[in-house]
Design a protein around this motif. Structure first.
Motif, PDB file in Angstrom:
ATOM      1  N   SER A   1      27.443 116.876 -41.453  1.00 18.78           N
ATOM      2  CA  SER A   1      26.093 116.315 -41.477  1.00 18.78           C
ATOM      3  C   SER A   1      25.077 117.438 -41.645  1.00 18.78           C
ATOM      4  CB  SER A   1      25.825 115.537 -40.193  1.00 18.78           C
ATOM      5  OG  SER A   1      26.224 116.282 -39.060  1.00 18.78           O
ATOM      6  N   ASP A   2      24.011 117.146 -42.349  1.00 25.36           N
ATOM      7  CA  ASP A   2      23.058 118.199 -42.704  1.00 25.36           C
ATOM      8  C   ASP A   2      21.645 117.625 -42.707  1.00 25.36           C
ATOM      9  OD1 ASP A   2      23.079 120.646 -45.444  1.00 25.36           O
ATOM     10  OD2 ASP A   2      21.695 120.334 -43.770  1.00 25.36           O
ATOM     11  N   LEU A   3      20.799 118.189 -41.852  1.00 25.26           N
ATOM     12  CA  LEU A   3      19.403 117.719 -41.791  1.00 25.26           C
ATOM     13  C   LEU A   3      18.448 118.786 -42.317  1.00 25.26           C
ATOM     14  CD1 LEU A   3      19.459 115.986 -38.290  1.00 25.26           C
ATOM     15  CD2 LEU A   3      18.884 114.876 -40.456  1.00 25.26           C
ATOM     16  N   SER A   4      19.006 119.766 -43.036  1.00 26.07           N
ATOM     17  CA  SER A   4      18.168 120.899 -43.425  1.00 26.07           C
ATOM     18  C   SER A   4      17.555 120.754 -44.806  1.00 26.07           C
ATOM     19  CB  SER A   4      18.999 122.193 -43.386  1.00 26.07           C
ATOM     20  OG  SER A   4      19.926 122.176 -44.458  1.00 26.07           O
ATOM     21  N   GLU A   5      17.806 119.621 -45.476  1.00 24.67           N
ATOM     22  CA  GLU A   5      17.315 119.487 -46.851  1.00 24.67           C
ATOM     23  C   GLU A   5      16.168 118.496 -46.973  1.00 24.67           C
ATOM     24  OE1 GLU A   5      20.700 118.729 -49.430  1.00 24.67           O
ATOM     25  OE2 GLU A   5      21.177 120.872 -49.379  1.00 24.67           O
ATOM     26  N   ALA A   6      15.449 118.653 -48.065  1.00 28.40           N
ATOM     27  CA  ALA A   6      14.363 117.746 -48.427  1.00 28.40           C
ATOM     28  C   ALA A   6      14.654 117.219 -49.818  1.00 28.40           C
ATOM     29  CB  ALA A   6      13.029 118.473 -48.392  1.00 28.40           C
ATOM     30  N   LYS A   7      13.951 116.150 -50.197  1.00 26.49           N
ATOM     31  CA  LYS A   7      14.170 115.575 -51.526  1.00 26.49           C
ATOM     32  C   LYS A   7      12.872 115.603 -52.313  1.00 26.49           C
ATOM     33  CE  LYS A   7      14.617 110.983 -52.163  1.00 26.49           C
ATOM     34  NZ  LYS A   7      15.229 109.640 -52.192  1.00 26.49           N
ATOM     35  N   ILE A   8      12.989 116.035 -53.555  1.00 32.05           N
ATOM     36  CA  ILE A   8      11.833 115.997 -54.457  1.00 32.05           C
ATOM     37  C   ILE A   8      12.155 115.020 -55.578  1.00 32.05           C
ATOM     38  CG2 ILE A   8      10.493 117.291 -56.176  1.00 32.05           C
ATOM     39  CD1 ILE A   8      10.753 119.752 -54.384  1.00 32.05           C
ATOM     40  N   THR A   9      11.244 114.120 -55.837  1.00 37.86           N
ATOM     41  CA  THR A   9      11.400 113.195 -56.964  1.00 37.86           C
ATOM     42  C   THR A   9      10.329 113.501 -58.001  1.00 37.86           C
ATOM     43  OG1 THR A   9      12.275 111.472 -55.524  1.00 37.86           O
ATOM     44  CG2 THR A   9      11.494 110.782 -57.702  1.00 37.86           C
ATOM     45  N   VAL A  10      10.775 113.811 -59.204  1.00 32.46           N
ATOM     46  CA  VAL A  10       9.844 114.053 -60.311  1.00 32.46           C
ATOM     47  C   VAL A  10       9.761 112.739 -61.078  1.00 32.46           C
ATOM     48  CG1 VAL A  10       9.284 115.548 -62.252  1.00 32.46           C
ATOM     49  CG2 VAL A  10      10.717 116.410 -60.381  1.00 32.46           C
ATOM     50  N   VAL A  11       8.601 112.113 -61.003  1.00 30.80           N
ATOM     51  CA  VAL A  11       8.436 110.761 -61.540  1.00 30.80           C
ATOM     52  C   VAL A  11       7.936 110.803 -62.979  1.00 30.80           C
ATOM     53  CG1 VAL A  11       7.269 108.540 -61.233  1.00 30.80           C
ATOM     54  CG2 VAL A  11       7.899 109.928 -59.229  1.00 30.80           C
ATOM     55  N   GLY A  12       8.590 110.033 -63.837  1.00 27.93           N
ATOM     56  CA  GLY A  12       8.098 109.881 -65.202  1.00 27.93           C
ATOM     57  C   GLY A  12       8.318 111.099 -66.081  1.00 27.93           C
ATOM     58  N   VAL A  13       9.532 111.636 -66.064  1.00 24.50           N
ATOM     59  CA  VAL A  13       9.851 112.751 -66.969  1.00 24.50           C
ATOM     60  C   VAL A  13      10.154 112.147 -68.345  1.00 24.50           C
ATOM     61  CG1 VAL A  13      11.407 114.680 -67.400  1.00 24.50           C
ATOM     62  CG2 VAL A  13      10.856 114.035 -65.046  1.00 24.50           C
ATOM     63  N   PRO A  14       9.539 112.621 -69.397  1.00 23.00           N
ATOM     64  CA  PRO A  14       9.818 112.072 -70.738  1.00 23.00           C
ATOM     65  C   PRO A  14      11.315 112.162 -71.028  1.00 23.00           C
ATOM     66  CG  PRO A  14       7.949 113.559 -70.826  1.00 23.00           C
ATOM     67  CD  PRO A  14       8.521 113.683 -69.444  1.00 23.00           C
ATOM     68  N   ASP A  15      11.900 111.072 -71.468  1.00 23.22           N
ATOM     69  CA  ASP A  15      13.347 111.035 -71.683  1.00 23.22           C
ATOM     70  C   ASP A  15      13.709 111.663 -73.011  1.00 23.22           C
ATOM     71  OD1 ASP A  15      15.862 108.350 -71.475  1.00 23.22           O
ATOM     72  OD2 ASP A  15      15.948 110.517 -71.133  1.00 23.22           O
TER      73      ASP A  15
END
Lengths: 421, 421
Positions: free
Chosen positions: A260-274
């Motif tokens: 188990s790991d609580l040391s990370e965060a999440k980044i979401t990059v929204v709307g990247v041109p495909d």
């Protein structure tokens, strides 16, 4: 009887009493007929205290001077340990990284070992003495400067010495009983494992298990050094890593443990041109500021067609740096917005038996959904499956999965107030 | 502008705030155009704390390991100081005794300097950097072990560097304003001296003055290095040692200062047979156990004719050892009994002018007898007269003598709570 290398972490040598206890243990091994080499960390929280002191005198402590400063911690511990062993009537000599022939590159704070020539250590052993080597440090022969090896440095010192000196085994002494099937502080039914393969240990360490560092395990695997992780507070066997399992013709357990790991965060990059290359641009921006990306998921955008959302996880301490870098290059990268989420937890199931058994993923997802736990991201390797959930339900998720895979002990594990360091 | 060596004692670098203050002072000297080399002691009471820790883990800490342990104190201080100076925008590099070319013999705990080859220090200076050198330590090239220089080691490091590098002067920074005509804590009318000769400083240091160690002063004298003892808490001039007095054609003051010493005890060997060689036997017994004899007085015995009583003083810490050695050899030495007296104090008047002026002894004895103070032992050199009195009246004796020789200031000295270290 052969050569054994013993490594003692900071909590094992936290004060004078602990040092004397460790000295007795070392003396015991010597009297049992072994040649003994010891790698030792700084006492207790010394390293953190020195880092703190450095930041009190300077905003940006210079890395060469930081290494000079931090290496005093291990020197103090090794000298005291040698004194304590001599007081028991045995010959013991302390050696700095330099004196032990631990040659590194010049990368202060995270130096790589380039060669190990432990001439004085061998000489001490030949003369019947116990060699105490300062962990976490080395020496750069070009600049003639002292270096530190980065996180897990003392484990790396111990394994490197074991490899070069041809030790029978490398004992890693810590304040927990061994490697557990899950963190006993959140899963009371976790069991101490008798044996774990190098690969499984690598996956467990990469997935959040703090008892051994990846780098040391990889070093051990590459050089075939058996590791024995055990408690410095008793005589029980701990966890063997890298030795054949008993009855090895039997099938390996499907799942060895849950990390188990609580040391990370999440980044979401929204709307990247495909468009080809745009995703690569995103990861280049983040890598250029030295942030370590872990799991990656790319989804078709819910906002607009022709665009995609990319989510990835990274250590929390890299989060701000990555966000700033992305914001700065938003125009060129062409994405719509960023979401930063520190409320995630990562759960991983690790097991060599996964290779030859289908259905492990299904069993994992079923167990979690039966408990009403939502999975946000998934990432797999040959012997590991990781999922991201909300941080606050991570402990419950660990217990659920641990039980679902039949890992629960009959009685609750004795939980020491240990840190596994 | 030339090269200046600055030495900072433990109280000057006791914490992060002090280190930053010292860093500013060093930067100032560099910006004023000097090349600057700094010798630094361990922070505050670090050395004593490490010694204490050593005795907690071992009854008889091994000397090689003790040196390895104690040298960490200066390493911590020098690294922090280099960081703090770099933070001010100047290039500063720390060097261990070994890296600074401070070569010594193998006498752990009290090593003698055999050679100084400060190549890396010179290189740093040539590149415009400030060199910070760990005081109190050296390196034995035969054993490749780290050594410590014994009491006053950091002063010795500073003076040795100043001599070899050809420094204009060696500034000794401490927590008092300079060398005083008497200890201002017991003689409030003591004055800070502007100038003292090497010889006078040697006598003062030998007689109890704690601000500089004999060994460093002797080194300075032999190599012609001017010393400047001053406070690290201000900008006032302190005391110059070894530079010509202003108006040197004027007569030197008869008495420069009054030193006081409460660290000695007196042993009286009663009834030594008055036969050639018997006195030598007594001193050999004492010397053989490493006790340092200071003053010696031999009196005709009051008990019996044909016998003599011998009294001598020595450091209190050597007292028990010497008494045990004498008791053990009482039969062969042939004396009647021993008297051990820890209630003595030693007062010394020091002055280069004593050479050319008669009557100083008489003036001293008159001043003391007028004050009703009894003299128990007398010892003299060319520029010093020492007397032993009861310890409890030593402070009063110092004040009486200080006034009698015209040394009193018009107003009381400002007494800092300094230790002179």
């Amino acid at each position: 009887m052969g050569l054994v290398v013993q490594k003692y972490g900071g909590s094992s040598v936290a004060d004078a009493t602990s040092i004397k206890r460790v000295a007795k243990r070392i003396a015991q091994a010597k009297k049992a007929g072994h040649d003994v080499v010891v790698a030792v960390s700084a006492m207790g929280d010394t390293t953190d205290e020195l880092i703190d002191l450095a930041h009190q005198v300077a905003e940006n402590p210079h890395s060469r001077e930081m290494d000079m400063l931090l290496t005093t911690g291990e020197r103090i511990a090794m000298a005291l340990l040698a004194m304590a062993i001599r007081d028991l009537g045995l010959d013991a000599r302390s050696f700095t990284g330099s004196q032990a022939g631990m040659m590194t590159n010049a990368d202060h704070g995270r130096a790589r070992i380039v060669d190990v020539t432990p001439t004085r250590v061998r000489q001490a052993l030949d003369e019947g003495a116990i060699a105490i080597v300062a962990g976490f440090q080395g020496f750069n022969t070009d600049s003639k400067d002292i270096t530190t090896l980065g996180r897990g440095g003392s484990d790396t010192t111990a394994v490197a010495l074991a490899a070069v000196l041809g030790a029978e085994s490398c004992e890693i002494y810590t304040d927990v009983d061994g490697v557990f099937s899950a963190d006993p502080r959140i899963a009371p039914k976790a069991k101490k494992l008798d044996h774990v393969s190098y690969e499984e240990m690598l996956e467990l360490a990469a997935s959040g298990a703090k008892v051994l560092y990846i780098r040391a395990v990889e070093f051990a695997r590459r050089h075939g050094v058996p590791l024995h992780v055990r408690s410095s507070f008793g005589d029980d066997e701990g966890t063997w890593i890298g030795t054949p399992r008993e009855g090895s013709r039997m099938e390996e357990p499907i799942i060895t443990g849950v990390a188990s790991d609580l040391s990370e965060a999440k980044i979401t990059v929204v709307g990247v041109p495909d468009v080809p290359g745009k995703a690569a641009d995103i990861f280049t921006i983040v890598a250029d500021v030295g942030a370590n990306i872990d799991m990656i998921v790319q989804n078709i955008s819910v906002q607009q067609s022709g665009h995609t959302d990319i989510s990835f996880t990274l250590p929390k301490e890299d989060g701000e740096r990555a966000m700033n870098a992305l914001r700065a290059k938003q125009a060129e990268a062409g994405f719509d917005s960023l979401i930063y989420d520190e409320g995630i937890g990562k759960l991983s199931v690790v097991g060599a038996g996964m290779r030859t058994n289908a259905g492990v993923s299904a069993q994992l997802f079923r167990a979690l959904s039966d408990a009403g736990i939502n999975i946000e991201m998934i990432s797999t390797s040959e012997i590991r499956i990781s999922v991201v959930t909300r941080a606050d339900i991570l402990p419950e998720a660990v217990r659920v999965v641990h039980e679902a895979f039949g890992l629960d002990a009959d009685t609750d594990a004795t939980v020491h107030a240990g840190t596994g360091r």
